[in-house]
Design a protein around this motif. Structure first.
Motif, short mmCIF file in Angstrom:
data_model
loop_
_atom_site.label_atom_id
_atom_site.label_comp_id
_atom_site.label_asym_id
_atom_site.label_seq_id
_atom_site.Cartn_x
_atom_site.Cartn_y
_atom_site.Cartn_z
N TYR A 103 1.87 -0.92 11.21
CA TYR A 103 0.49 -1.51 11.02
C TYR A 103 0.69 -2.95 10.90
N GLY A 117 8.19 5.39 8.06
CA GLY A 117 7.42 4.46 7.41
C GLY A 117 6.30 3.92 8.40
N LEU A 118 5.20 3.88 8.19
CA LEU A 118 3.97 3.38 9.11
C LEU A 118 3.70 2.14 8.70
N ILE A 178 0.77 -1.14 -0.03
CA ILE A 178 0.00 0.13 -0.14
C ILE A 178 0.76 1.11 -0.04
N THR A 179 0.83 2.06 -0.88
CA THR A 179 1.58 3.07 -0.99
C THR A 179 1.38 4.14 -2.18
N GLU A 239 13.28 5.74 3.75
CA GLU A 239 12.01 5.90 4.33
C GLU A 239 12.28 6.41 5.57
N GLN A 243 10.50 6.74 -4.41
CA GLN A 243 11.11 6.50 -2.96
C GLN A 243 10.75 5.18 -2.70
N SER A 277 -7.60 4.40 -0.57
CA SER A 277 -8.86 4.13 0.26
C SER A 277 -8.62 3.63 1.55
N GLU A 278 -8.91 4.38 2.42
CA GLU A 278 -8.53 4.01 3.96
C GLU A 278 -8.93 2.85 4.22
P1 ADP Z 1 4.55 8.34 3.28
O1 ADP Z 1 4.33 9.35 4.15
O2 ADP Z 1 6.05 8.45 2.58
O3 ADP Z 1 3.53 8.26 2.22
P2 ADP Z 1 4.29 6.40 5.39
O4 ADP Z 1 4.28 4.95 5.38
O5 ADP Z 1 4.91 7.06 6.54
O6 ADP Z 1 4.65 6.98 3.92
O7 ADP Z 1 2.69 6.68 5.47
C1 ADP Z 1 1.88 6.36 4.39
C2 ADP Z 1 0.46 6.34 5.07
O8 ADP Z 1 -0.59 6.58 3.79
C3 ADP Z 1 0.05 5.23 5.64
O9 ADP Z 1 -1.12 5.52 6.61
C4 ADP Z 1 -0.73 4.35 4.34
O10 ADP Z 1 -1.36 3.30 4.87
C5 ADP Z 1 -1.33 5.52 3.75
N1 ADP Z 1 -1.47 5.45 2.52
C6 ADP Z 1 -0.47 5.64 0.96
N2 ADP Z 1 -1.14 5.31 0.00
C7 ADP Z 1 -2.44 4.76 0.66
C8 ADP Z 1 -3.53 4.62 -0.53
N3 ADP Z 1 -3.45 4.51 -1.73
N4 ADP Z 1 -4.76 4.14 0.09
C9 ADP Z 1 -4.88 4.31 1.46
N5 ADP Z 1 -3.66 4.45 2.26
C10 ADP Z 1 -2.77 4.88 1.75
#
Ligand code: ADP
Length: 473
Positions: free
Chosen positions: A383, A378-379, A296-297, A375, A302, A354-355
């Protein structure tokens, strides 16, 4: 102690990435450890009306560019702590949160309005906690005002770097428009013939932090300093790394309302139901013994998507399902689509944000891949750990701090971790993970090691409180 946290995004009001998660959760965590905090963030078109509890200030008249900008401020506690949302429609009611040529002006305004608001609502905070380049403007304004305005005399600034790669550059010739005409201010912003809001924040803030210990070291190197490594090295004695926490009220598989079934370290049965739900959501055949590797990203370089592109065929041939949720650069979106076309019974792709789906993927997947080039924290790996989804990561930034490589001899480790940014090294770790998955006892041990790791905000908040005290001393 009174702390004002200022951020360009904050959950649940707005979010494009980790900054939003952190800025939403930190004030609540500070409150829980007894710190009086207030969050200030913009009110975007994307901010849901249900979160705007009431209009706190109808006439936040912000002196701006030689005139007055008639802004408003809403009040809310939807993130669990007092929040003011600055409403300036011409700057923030737009189709997306970032991505405009005048972003620097939008956030210069936001910073100035935040300081106007703080003065309006009462006593000055002792700590102004600023986040990323969007808040470099407030760092300079505070440093200047402290010299002549008694209101700000005892306020100190902490500047947190969430991502060094975004620096908010613009032309020096615009600085005067935003009220920065002194030699001090011009010098603070000045960077290679341009103005850089990140550089200004790094240079003039009283204390600096970043979002993992390893990243605090990495941004002092040429490779990850983006031209500012000399400055982070110069200020290294004022720079510390505090690994982000996870909001376990939002990310908890035992209570998560998005999940088909709940589970916990003591009762993992529900994870199977979540896996089935995930496969069905992506219209994939339900074969429970096949592992799911997810991602998921934001689809940017990066995140190591190039490495995924190089080995995706091998993963499919090894028999795993691959599921991707993300949007971003077209070449990466095209790659995921073509992989899905190539193996429609094994690959699931959702292009977009999509959350709810992010929660279902964390719960239903078996492994989560994050081979990032860099990174800061990174979260998603954190999770994943909590959801019993084993992370496969590159040893950089916060990924290195939070994931320990599985050691079969000692039974330690919560994931799989490789070093050099190379596809063959990444693939080796994928194979190792698939091999471990084949043995249920081994797999369960890795999952348990991850699920029992405490990445709560409480820990991180206490470290921020130490940093604030240190700053005031
Ligand atoms: P960054 O801040 O570099 O994007 P992080 O891992 O610190 O990376 O945080 C990313 C956050 O955004 C996480 O909570 C991740 O689940 C969320 N996220 C990223 N892309 C999506 C997506 N397409 N749909 C839902 N959540 C997303």
């Amino acid at each position: 102690m009174r702390v004002a946290v200022i951020s360009a995004e904050a959950v649940p009001y707005s979010k494009t990435g980790g900054l939003g998660d952190v800025a939403g959760a930190l004030p609540k965590a500070l409150k829980a450890v007894g710190i009086d905090s207030v969050l200030i963030t913009p009110c975007y078109l994307q901010t849901k009306g249900e979160y705007l509890w009431n209009t706190a200030i109808e006439d936040l008249n912000v002196d701006w560019r030689g005139g007055v900008y008639p802004a408003k401020a809403f009040y809310s506690e939807a993130n669990g702590s007092p929040t003011f949302l600055i409403d300036a429609p011409s700057y923030f009611h737009r189709d997306s949160i970032y991505g405009y040529t005048e972003d620097h002006e939008r956030f210069a305004f936001f910073n100035h309005a935040a300081l106007v608001l703080l003065k309006r609502i009462g006593a000055a905070p002792e700590i102004l906690h600023l986040n990323d380049w969007h808040c470099g403007f407030a760092a300079v304004e505070l440093a200047e005002k402290r010299r002549w305005d008694p209101f700000w005399r005892n306020t100190r600034s902490v500047f947190s770097i969430h991502n060094m790669a975004y620096q908010g550059g613009f032309s020096n010739s615009e600085l005067w428009k935003f009220g920065f005409s002194s030699d001090f201010a011009r010098g603070a912003f000045s960077f290679n013939g341009f103005a850089s809001a990140m550089k200004a924040g790094l240079e003039v803030s009283d204390m600096l932090s970043t979002v993992s210990r390893r990243y605090a070291m990495e941004i002092q190197t040429v490779e990850n300093g983006y031209g500012l490594d000399w400055l982070t090295r110069q200020r290294a004695n004022r720079l510390i790394g505090i690994t982000n926490g996870v909001d376990y009220e939002v990310w908890n598989p035992a209570t998560d309302p998005e999940l088909a079934s709940h589970f916990s370290i003591d009762d993992m049965a529900g994870k199977q139901a979540c896996k089935r739900d995930l496969l069905e959501a992506f219209s994939l055949p339900v074969e429970m013994n096949r592992p799911i590797i997810a991602n998921i990203t934001r689809l940017t370089a990066q995140k190591g998507i190039d490495l995924m592109m190089q080995i995706a065929g091998e993963i499919v041939h090894a028999g795993a399902y691959v599921i991707s949720l993300g949007s971003g650069e077209k070449k990466y979106e095209d790659f995921w689509q073509s992989l899905r076309d190539y193996a429609p019974r094994q690959v699931g792709v959702y292009r977009g944000y999509s959350e709810p789906l992010a929660h279902r993927i964390e719960a239903g997947a078996d492994m989560f891949m994050m081979p990032s080039k860099f990174e800061p924290c990174g979260l998603n790996q954190m999770y994943s750990l909590r959801y019993g989804t084993v992370p496969i990561v590159r040893a950089v930034g916060g990924l290195d701090d939070t994931v320990q490589n599985w050691d079969a001899v000692n039974g330690t480790g919560n994931g799989f971790k490789f070093g050099p940014y190379r596809a063959d090294r990444f693939l080796e770790k994928i194979y190792e993970a698939l091999f471990a998955y084949g043995d249920p006892d081994t797999w369960s041990a890795i999952q348990r090691n991850g699920m029992s790791q405490d990445n709560s905000w409480e820990n991180a908040a206490r470290k921020y409180v130490d940093l604030y005290r240190w700053t005031l001393d």
